[in-house]
Design a protein around this motif. Structure first.
Motif, PDB file in Angstrom:
ATOM      1  N   ALA A  72       0.825  -1.206   0.000  1.00  0.00           N
ATOM      2  CA  ALA A  72       0.000   0.000   0.000  1.00  0.00           C
ATOM      3  C   ALA A  72       0.862   1.260   0.000  1.00  0.00           C
ATOM      4  CB  ALA A  72      -0.933   0.006   1.203  1.00  0.00           C
ATOM      5  N   ASN A  73       2.190   1.095   0.129  1.00  0.00           N
ATOM      6  CA  ASN A  73       3.117   2.229   0.041  1.00  0.00           C
ATOM      7  C   ASN A  73       4.451   1.731  -0.512  1.00  0.00           C
ATOM      8  OD1 ASN A  73       4.309   0.915   2.223  1.00  0.00           O
ATOM      9  ND2 ASN A  73       4.070   2.602   3.662  1.00  0.00           N
ATOM     10  N   ASP A  74       5.370   2.663  -0.806  1.00  0.00           N
ATOM     11  CA  ASP A  74       6.668   2.295  -1.393  1.00  0.00           C
ATOM     12  C   ASP A  74       7.465   1.374  -0.466  1.00  0.00           C
ATOM     13  OD1 ASP A  74       6.099   3.761  -3.640  1.00  0.00           O
ATOM     14  OD2 ASP A  74       7.287   5.507  -3.052  1.00  0.00           O
ATOM     15  N   ASP A  75       7.429   1.629   0.847  1.00  0.00           N
ATOM     16  CA  ASP A  75       8.178   0.792   1.800  1.00  0.00           C
ATOM     17  C   ASP A  75       7.695  -0.650   1.810  1.00  0.00           C
ATOM     18  OD1 ASP A  75       9.765   2.897   2.544  1.00  0.00           O
ATOM     19  OD2 ASP A  75       8.856   3.179   4.520  1.00  0.00           O
ATOM     20  N   GLY A  76       6.465  -0.875   1.390  1.00  0.00           N
ATOM     21  CA  GLY A  76       5.915  -2.220   1.427  1.00  0.00           C
ATOM     22  C   GLY A  76       6.200  -3.061   0.197  1.00  0.00           C
ATOM     23  N   GLU A  77       6.765  -2.454  -0.860  1.00  0.00           N
ATOM     24  CA  GLU A  77       6.934  -3.185  -2.117  1.00  0.00           C
ATOM     25  C   GLU A  77       7.802  -4.429  -1.973  1.00  0.00           C
ATOM     26  OE1 GLU A  77       8.145  -0.498  -5.173  1.00  0.00           O
ATOM     27  OE2 GLU A  77       6.191   0.507  -5.212  1.00  0.00           O
ATOM     28  N   PHE A  78       8.888  -4.359  -1.169  1.00  0.00           N
ATOM     29  CA  PHE A  78       9.772  -5.514  -1.057  1.00  0.00           C
ATOM     30  C   PHE A  78       9.146  -6.646  -0.242  1.00  0.00           C
ATOM     31  CE2 PHE A  78      10.628  -3.475   2.906  1.00  0.00           C
ATOM     32  CZ  PHE A  78      11.166  -4.428   3.766  1.00  0.00           C
ATOM     33  N   LEU A  79       8.003  -6.394   0.420  1.00  0.00           N
ATOM     34  CA  LEU A  79       7.314  -7.427   1.198  1.00  0.00           C
ATOM     35  C   LEU A  79       6.083  -7.989   0.484  1.00  0.00           C
ATOM     36  CD1 LEU A  79       7.463  -6.007   4.837  1.00  0.00           C
ATOM     37  CD2 LEU A  79       8.906  -7.766   3.793  1.00  0.00           C
ATOM     38  N   GLN A  80       5.789  -7.491  -0.735  1.00  0.00           N
ATOM     39  CA  GLN A  80       4.658  -8.052  -1.479  1.00  0.00           C
ATOM     40  C   GLN A  80       4.862  -9.546  -1.642  1.00  0.00           C
ATOM     41  OE1 GLN A  80       2.468  -5.045  -4.366  1.00  0.00           O
ATOM     42  NE2 GLN A  80       4.359  -5.755  -5.236  1.00  0.00           N
ATOM     43  N   ALA A  81       3.789 -10.308  -1.441  1.00  0.00           N
ATOM     44  CA  ALA A  81       3.950 -11.758  -1.471  1.00  0.00           C
ATOM     45  C   ALA A  81       2.676 -12.456  -1.902  1.00  0.00           C
ATOM     46  CB  ALA A  81       4.363 -12.264  -0.095  1.00  0.00           C
ATOM     47  N   ILE A  82       2.873 -13.663  -2.395  1.00  0.00           N
ATOM     48  CA  ILE A  82       1.780 -14.616  -2.621  1.00  0.00           C
ATOM     49  C   ILE A  82       2.075 -15.773  -1.678  1.00  0.00           C
ATOM     50  CG2 ILE A  82       0.682 -16.173  -4.258  1.00  0.00           C
ATOM     51  CD1 ILE A  82       1.671 -14.246  -6.470  1.00  0.00           C
ATOM     52  N   THR A  83       1.068 -16.158  -0.918  1.00  0.00           N
ATOM     53  CA  THR A  83       1.292 -17.194   0.082  1.00  0.00           C
ATOM     54  C   THR A  83       0.068 -18.096   0.189  1.00  0.00           C
ATOM     55  OG1 THR A  83       1.883 -17.577   2.396  1.00  0.00           O
ATOM     56  CG2 THR A  83       0.505 -15.672   1.952  1.00  0.00           C
ATOM     57  N   GLY A  84       0.268 -19.219   0.770  1.00  0.00           N
ATOM     58  CA  GLY A  84      -0.819 -20.164   0.963  1.00  0.00           C
ATOM     59  C   GLY A  84      -0.344 -21.239   1.923  1.00  0.00           C
ATOM     60  N   GLY A  85      -1.145 -22.246   2.107  1.00  0.00           N
ATOM     61  CA  GLY A  85      -0.725 -23.323   2.976  1.00  0.00           C
ATOM     62  C   GLY A  85      -1.890 -24.003   3.635  1.00  0.00           C
ATOM     63  N   ILE A  86      -1.578 -24.727   4.686  1.00  0.00           N
ATOM     64  CA  ILE A  86      -2.577 -25.512   5.389  1.00  0.00           C
ATOM     65  C   ILE A  86      -2.322 -25.433   6.889  1.00  0.00           C
ATOM     66  CG2 ILE A  86      -1.227 -27.668   5.207  1.00  0.00           C
ATOM     67  CD1 ILE A  86      -3.961 -29.107   4.774  1.00  0.00           C
ATOM     68  N   TYR A  87      -3.407 -25.396   7.664  1.00  0.00           N
ATOM     69  CA  TYR A  87      -3.257 -25.515   9.111  1.00  0.00           C
ATOM     70  C   TYR A  87      -4.271 -26.516   9.640  1.00  0.00           C
ATOM     71  CZ  TYR A  87      -7.056 -22.020   9.621  1.00  0.00           C
ATOM     72  OH  TYR A  87      -8.238 -21.334   9.559  1.00  0.00           O
ATOM     73  N   PHE A  88      -3.891 -27.140  10.763  1.00  0.00           N
ATOM     74  CA  PHE A  88      -4.682 -28.207  11.362  1.00  0.00           C
ATOM     75  C   PHE A  88      -5.094 -27.814  12.768  1.00  0.00           C
ATOM     76  CE2 PHE A  88      -1.826 -30.063   8.294  1.00  0.00           C
ATOM     77  CZ  PHE A  88      -2.637 -30.913   7.581  1.00  0.00           C
ATOM     78  N   TYR A  89      -6.361 -28.059  13.092  1.00  0.00           N
ATOM     79  CA  TYR A  89      -6.831 -27.876  14.473  1.00  0.00           C
ATOM     80  C   TYR A  89      -6.373 -29.056  15.307  1.00  0.00           C
ATOM     81  CZ  TYR A  89      -9.812 -24.072  12.910  1.00  0.00           C
ATOM     82  OH  TYR A  89     -10.266 -22.892  12.400  1.00  0.00           O
ATOM     83  N   LEU A  90      -5.889 -28.763  16.517  1.00  0.00           N
ATOM     84  CA  LEU A  90      -5.404 -29.818  17.412  1.00  0.00           C
ATOM     85  C   LEU A  90      -6.500 -30.239  18.385  1.00  0.00           C
ATOM     86  CD1 LEU A  90      -1.940 -28.245  18.181  1.00  0.00           C
ATOM     87  CD2 LEU A  90      -2.513 -29.922  16.440  1.00  0.00           C
TER      88      LEU A  90
END
Length: 197
Positions: free
Chosen positions: A179-197
């Motif tokens: 959302a700003n210039d400082d954030g450009e190097f943190l732009q990411a695509i992510t995903g994954g899985i989590y499990f309830y214990l």
């Protein structure tokens, strides 16, 4: 040892390893990786989250854990690794509104992380659930404190959290947009899985 006692120890271990390892660490962040619903008291999750940073074309693998301290507060811990790079962090998720008693779920996130330099996380997340699918978005301010400078990355995470039928698992897909210039190097695509214990 109960899950409640294990997570603070995990957070302490993450920070200790990241401080003592002496390795160069990556530019990293972990997004939201869930909707705005806090966990019930005594409920825990464990997850794995690959992250691809679009600016640097680099990646990291995050391992995550969460535990419901009460009905409106969840403690999160995470450790990210890629080759000789490490990331450690933790945050509290504080529920402000929750479905079905509200039309949307809303939560604040506040935490710290360590990679090359220490940083903070202050976020607002909103989500809407339809049956097993939840759409989420928000705003995440993640200042990083370098020796002579402070960066103020501002990100807009947008994602989907899907509960898998007849299982204790959820799949997540998320895009973290600058959302700003400082954030450009943190732009990411992510995903994954989590499990309830």
């Amino acid at each position: 040892m109960s899950m409640l006692k294990k997570l603070p120890l995990l957070l302490l271990a993450i920070f200790t390893v990241s401080q003592l390892s002496g390795v160069e660490t990556a530019n990293a962040q972990d997004g939201f990786f869930t909707d705005a619903q806090t966990l019930s008291k005594g409920t825990g999750t464990l997850g794995i989250q690959p992250v691809y940073f679009t600016e640097s074309e680099d990646g990291m693998l995050m391992f995550r854990g969460a535990y419901g301290l009460n009905s409106t507060v969840t403690l999160h811990g995470k450790l990210g690794v890629f080759e000789d790079e490490t990331y450690g962090g933790g945050h509290l998720e504080i529920g402000l509104a929750s479905e079905p008693s509200s039309s949307i779920s809303l939560a604040l996130l506040a935490g710290v992380h360590v990679w090359d330099e220490p940083g903070l996380k202050a976020s607002l997340i909103a989500s809407k659930r339809w049956d097993q699918v939840s759409l989420f978005s928000g705003l995440s301010y993640e200042p990083i404190f370098y020796e002579n400078n402070t960066l103020g990355p501002l990100l807009i995470p947008v994602g989907i959290d899907v509960h898998l039928d007849n299982s204790s698992a959820n799949l997540v897909l998320e895009a973290d947009l600058a959302a700003n210039d400082d954030g450009e190097f943190l732009q990411a695509i992510t995903g994954g899985i989590y499990f309830y214990l």
